[in-house]
Design a protein around this motif. Structure first.
Motif, PDB file in Angstrom:
ATOM      1  N   TYR A  22     -63.131 -49.623 -22.862  1.00  0.00           N
ATOM      2  CA  TYR A  22     -62.566 -49.628 -24.214  1.00  0.00           C
ATOM      3  C   TYR A  22     -61.219 -50.349 -24.242  1.00  0.00           C
ATOM      4  O   TYR A  22     -60.951 -51.156 -25.143  1.00  0.00           O
ATOM      5  N   LEU A  26     -60.280 -53.722 -26.305  1.00  0.00           N
ATOM      6  CA  LEU A  26     -59.164 -53.783 -27.260  1.00  0.00           C
ATOM      7  C   LEU A  26     -58.210 -54.935 -26.966  1.00  0.00           C
ATOM      8  O   LEU A  26     -57.683 -55.566 -27.882  1.00  0.00           O
ATOM      9  N   ILE A  34     -63.216 -53.948 -32.840  1.00  0.00           N
ATOM     10  CA  ILE A  34     -63.415 -52.797 -31.948  1.00  0.00           C
ATOM     11  C   ILE A  34     -62.977 -51.514 -32.635  1.00  0.00           C
ATOM     12  O   ILE A  34     -63.664 -50.485 -32.566  1.00  0.00           O
ATOM     13  N   ILE A  35     -61.861 -51.540 -33.339  1.00  0.00           N
ATOM     14  CA  ILE A  35     -61.374 -50.351 -34.052  1.00  0.00           C
ATOM     15  C   ILE A  35     -62.327 -49.990 -35.186  1.00  0.00           C
ATOM     16  O   ILE A  35     -62.626 -48.810 -35.409  1.00  0.00           O
ATOM     17  N   ILE A  37     -65.573 -50.585 -35.307  1.00  0.00           N
ATOM     18  CA  ILE A  37     -66.764 -50.005 -34.681  1.00  0.00           C
ATOM     19  C   ILE A  37     -66.487 -48.580 -34.233  1.00  0.00           C
ATOM     20  O   ILE A  37     -67.311 -47.674 -34.430  1.00  0.00           O
ATOM     21  N   THR A  38     -65.308 -48.355 -33.641  1.00  0.00           N
ATOM     22  CA  THR A  38     -64.946 -47.021 -33.176  1.00  0.00           C
ATOM     23  C   THR A  38     -64.878 -46.036 -34.333  1.00  0.00           C
ATOM     24  O   THR A  38     -65.407 -44.918 -34.236  1.00  0.00           O
ATOM     25  N   LEU A  39     -64.239 -46.426 -35.420  1.00  0.00           N
ATOM     26  CA  LEU A  39     -64.149 -45.548 -36.583  1.00  0.00           C
ATOM     27  C   LEU A  39     -65.516 -45.271 -37.187  1.00  0.00           C
ATOM     28  O   LEU A  39     -65.810 -44.138 -37.594  1.00  0.00           O
ATOM     29  N   ILE A  41     -68.410 -45.210 -35.589  1.00  0.00           N
ATOM     30  CA  ILE A  41     -69.099 -44.275 -34.689  1.00  0.00           C
ATOM     31  C   ILE A  41     -68.520 -42.866 -34.834  1.00  0.00           C
ATOM     32  O   ILE A  41     -69.264 -41.883 -34.889  1.00  0.00           O
ATOM     33  N   ALA A  42     -67.182 -42.750 -34.926  1.00  0.00           N
ATOM     34  CA  ALA A  42     -66.551 -41.434 -35.044  1.00  0.00           C
ATOM     35  C   ALA A  42     -66.955 -40.737 -36.340  1.00  0.00           C
ATOM     36  O   ALA A  42     -67.329 -39.557 -36.338  1.00  0.00           O
TER      37      ALA A  42
END
Length: 85
Positions: A22, A26, A34-35, A37-39, A41-42
């Protein structure tokens, strides 16, 4: 080694590798993507967990049913007291 310890060790190693990957993503890939996608998924995981919990949790008893049970318990308790006398 205990099976639980092996699973714990694998989870620990996997999480360390996940952190490294990760961080690499970044710093060396477009961090905005990337952020995002992360948000995504979260938020998806949290909403899924809430939906699963609501689906699998039994419904609470109705107030009328609880009141009926309390009345029955009071009646049984008074009957037991009468038998002791």
């Amino acid at each position: 080694m205990n099976k639980d310890r092996i699973i714990g060790l694998l989870i620990f190693i996997g999480s360390i590798l996940g952190i490294i990957i990760y961080a690499w993503l970044l710093f060396f890939i477009n961090p905005i993507i990337i952020i995002q996608i992360t948000l995504f998924i979260a938020v998806s995981a949290i909403l899924s967990w809430i939906g699963y919990t609501l689906t699998t949790t039994p419904s609470p008893k109705a107030i009328e049913e609880i009141e009926k049970e309390l009345e029955e318990a009071k009646t049984e308790k008074s009957e037991v007291k009468e038998k002791k006398l």
